[in-house]
Design a protein around this motif. Structure first.
Motif, mmCIF file in Angstrom:
data_model
loop_
_atom_site.group_PDB
_atom_site.id
_atom_site.type_symbol
_atom_site.label_atom_id
_atom_site.label_comp_id
_atom_site.label_asym_id
_atom_site.label_seq_id
_atom_site.Cartn_x
_atom_site.Cartn_y
_atom_site.Cartn_z
ATOM 1 N N LYS A 1 -5.536 2.742 5.005
ATOM 2 C CA LYS A 1 -5.484 2.790 3.544
ATOM 3 C C LYS A 1 -6.463 3.837 3.011
ATOM 4 O O LYS A 1 -6.147 4.593 2.084
ATOM 5 C CB LYS A 1 -5.826 1.415 2.972
ATOM 6 C CG LYS A 1 -5.706 1.341 1.450
ATOM 7 C CD LYS A 1 -5.997 -0.058 0.945
ATOM 8 C CE LYS A 1 -5.882 -0.119 -0.579
ATOM 9 N NZ LYS A 1 -6.201 -1.467 -1.102
ATOM 10 N N GLN B 1 -5.032 7.303 3.405
ATOM 11 C CA GLN B 1 -4.018 7.575 2.385
ATOM 12 C C GLN B 1 -4.677 7.942 1.054
ATOM 13 O O GLN B 1 -4.270 8.889 0.377
ATOM 14 C CB GLN B 1 -3.113 6.357 2.202
ATOM 15 C CG GLN B 1 -2.157 6.112 3.351
ATOM 16 C CD GLN B 1 -1.278 4.898 3.106
ATOM 17 O OE1 GLN B 1 -1.512 4.127 2.193
ATOM 18 N NE2 GLN B 1 -0.267 4.724 3.931
ATOM 19 N N GLN B 2 -5.701 7.180 0.676
ATOM 20 C CA GLN B 2 -6.364 7.431 -0.602
ATOM 21 C C GLN B 2 -7.128 8.750 -0.588
ATOM 22 O O GLN B 2 -7.192 9.450 -1.590
ATOM 23 C CB GLN B 2 -7.289 6.260 -0.940
ATOM 24 C CG GLN B 2 -6.517 4.997 -1.291
ATOM 25 C CD GLN B 2 -7.425 3.821 -1.565
ATOM 26 O OE1 GLN B 2 -8.432 3.653 -0.901
ATOM 27 N NE2 GLN B 2 -7.051 3.000 -2.522
ATOM 28 N N CYS C 1 0.833 -1.200 0.000
ATOM 29 C CA CYS C 1 0.000 0.000 0.000
ATOM 30 C C CYS C 1 0.873 1.258 0.000
ATOM 31 O O CYS C 1 0.614 2.215 -0.709
ATOM 32 C CB CYS C 1 -0.915 -0.015 1.223
ATOM 33 S SG CYS C 1 -2.076 1.340 1.244
#
Length: 390
Positions: A190, A193-194, A2
Motif C-alpha cells: 500500500k 502505491q501511495q 486499496c
C-alpha cells in the motif's frame, strides 16, 4: 479496496493531465484561476497521501517491533526447548543408572539369598533381632530405590509436558510471526502505491506550476514592455508602476514575482529620470480627465471582505496605494479590466458574484469594519485599460 482507491485517484491524475493542455489555450486570467485551483487540489491530495503514509509508517514500526519481539521470544523458547531436552536426557540417564543399580543390588541379594527369602534371611541371622534388622534393611533399600525411580519418572513426565508446552508455544509464535510478516507485506504494498501516486501528483504539480508561471509572466508582460520601451511616456511608466505594485502581492511564482519587483524598481528609476528631464518638474498628468479613460460608468457600489481566490485566480486585496480587487458584472465590465474609482483608487475587475448584476460594483476591503464604513453608495467607475491593454 486499496486497488479501487488507487485506480480512482489515478483517473483523477489523468483528468488533470488532460486539463493542462486545455488550460493553456484559455485567456490568461481564467487559466491562472483554473491552474491554481487544480494546483491546490493536487497539493491537498499529496498532503492526504503523506498523512496516510505517515500512518502506515507508524503501523509498520509497530509491526516491526512486534516482529522483533516475536523473533526474541522464538529464540528464547528454542533455547528453553534445548535446555529442557538436555534436562530430559539427564533424567533418562539417571533413571537408567538407578535401574541398573537396583538391578545389580537385587541380583546381589538374590545370589546371597536375601531377596525376600525370609528363610534365607532367618538362617543367615544370628538371632531374631538380627533377622528383623536384615529384613528391614532389605525392604528399606528396595523401597527407597523404587521411590527414587518413581520420583525420577514423575519428573521426567513433568519435563515431557514442559517440552510439549514449549513446542506448542514455539509453533504459535512462528504462526504469529508469519501473520505479522504478511501484514507488513500488505502495508508495504500500500505504501508503494501511495508513493507512486504522490510522485505522479508531484509531476502534475510541476506541470501546473509551469502553466501558472507562464501565465503570470504574461500578466506582467505588458507593463514590462512599457518599462523597456524607449518611447514610453510618463503616463505609461506610471501605469506600469501601478500595475506591477498591485499584481506583485497576488503573484505566486517566486521567479515571476522577483522579475516584477526588479522591473518595478527599474520603472521607478525611469520615472524619476523622466520627471528630472522635464522643464517643469512638478507636472503631473491628472487621472480625472475623461479623455484618459476607455469608458466611464455611474454605478452603485457595495463592499465585501474575505475569500480565498477571485474568479480570475488572484488573491483578494485592498491596496489604497496599489491595485485593489473588485467584483463586477462581466457583461458590463470585462474581467481583467483596469479601473480607477474616485474615493477608492485603482482596481482590477477580478471577481464576480450572484448579486453583482448590471451597474453594480462590489469593492473589496480588508475588514468588516471598513465594509460597514463604506456601506452602499453611488460612485463613478472609469475603465483605464481593457484586459489585453495593460
Amino acid at each position: 479496496m486499496c486497488k479501487k482507491i488507487f485506480y480512482m485517484v489515478l483517473a483523477f491524475v489523468i483528468t488533470l493531465s488532460c486539463g493542462i493542455n486545455v488550460l493553456a489555450s484559455d485567456n490568461t486570467e481564467q487559466t491562472i484561476a483554473e491552474s491554481k485551483k487544480s494546483f491546490q487540489q493536487l497539493d491537498d491530495k499529496i498532503k492526504e497521501l503523506n498523512a496516510e503514509m505517515a500512518g502506515i509508517n507508524s503501523e509498520m514500526d509497530k509491526l516491526n517491533k512486534k516482529l522483533s519481539d516475536d523473533n526474541q521470544n522464538i529464540a528464547q523458547t528454542e533455547k528453553e526447548i534445548k535446555l529442557t531436552e538436555n534436562k530430559l536426557e539427564q533424567y533418562k540417564k539417571e533413571i537408567e543408572a538407578n535401574k541398573n543399580t537396583l538391578g545389580n543390588r537385587l541380583r546381589g541379594m538374590y545370589k546371597s539369598g536375601l531377596d525376600n527369602n525370609y528363610l534365607s534371611i532367618l538362617l543367615s541371622s544370628t538371632d531374631l533381632g538380627d533377622f528383623f534388622s536384615k529384613l528391614s534393611a532389605v525392604e528399606k533399600i528396595i523401597s527407597l530405590d523404587k521411590q527414587l525411580i518413581n520420583q525420577l519418572n514423575s519428573e521426567k513426565e513433568t519435563v515431557n509436558q514442559s517440552m510439549e508446552d514449549l513446542n506448542k508455544k514455539n509453533q504459535q509464535l512462528k504462526e504469529l510471526k508469519k501473520e505479522t510478516e504478511a501484514s507488513l507485506k500488505t502495508l508495504d504494498d500500500k505504501k508503494q502505491q501511495q508513493q507512486q501516486l504522490a510522485k505522479q501528483f508531484s509531476l502534475q504539480k510541476e506541470a501546473l506550476a509551469a502553466v501558472i508561471e507562464a501565465n503570470e509572466t504574461k500578466l506582467i508582460s505588458h507593463s514590462i514592455a512599457a518599462i523597456d520601451s524607449d518611447s514610453s511616456s510618463e503616463t505609461d511608466v506610471r501605469n506600469a508602476i501601478s500595475t506591477l505594485s498591485g499584481l506583485i502581492p497576488q503573484i505566486s511564482t517566486s521567479s515571476v514575482k522577483s522579475k516584477a519587483q526588479k522591473y518595478l524598481s527599474i520603472a521607478k528609476d525611469k520615472l524619476s529620470a523622466i520627471i528630472a528631464s522635464k522643464s517643469t518638474s512638478d507636472t503631473v498628468i491628472s487621472r480625472g480627465s475623461n479623455d484618459q479613460y476607455k469608458a466611464t460608468f455611474s454605478m452603485s457600489s457595495t463592499a465585501y471582505t474575505g475569500g480565498y481566490v477571485t474568479a480570475i485566480g488572484l488573491k483578494p486585496l485592498r491596496s489604497p496605494s496599489g491595485i485593489s480587487t473588485v467584483a463586477v458584472d462581466p457583461s458590463v465590465i470585462p474581467l481583467g479590466s483596469k479601473l480607477f474609482i474616485p474615493g477608492y483608487g485603482t482596481a482590477i475587475a477580478a471577481d464576480t458574484g450572484g448579486a453583482i448584476q448590471g451597474n453594480i460594483v462590489d469593492l473589496y476591503f480588508n475588514s468588516e469594519a471598513e465594509c460597514n464604513s463604506w456601506g452602499r453608495r453611488g460612485i463613478t467607475v472609469n475603465i483605464v485599460a481593457y484586459p489585453n491593454e495593460w
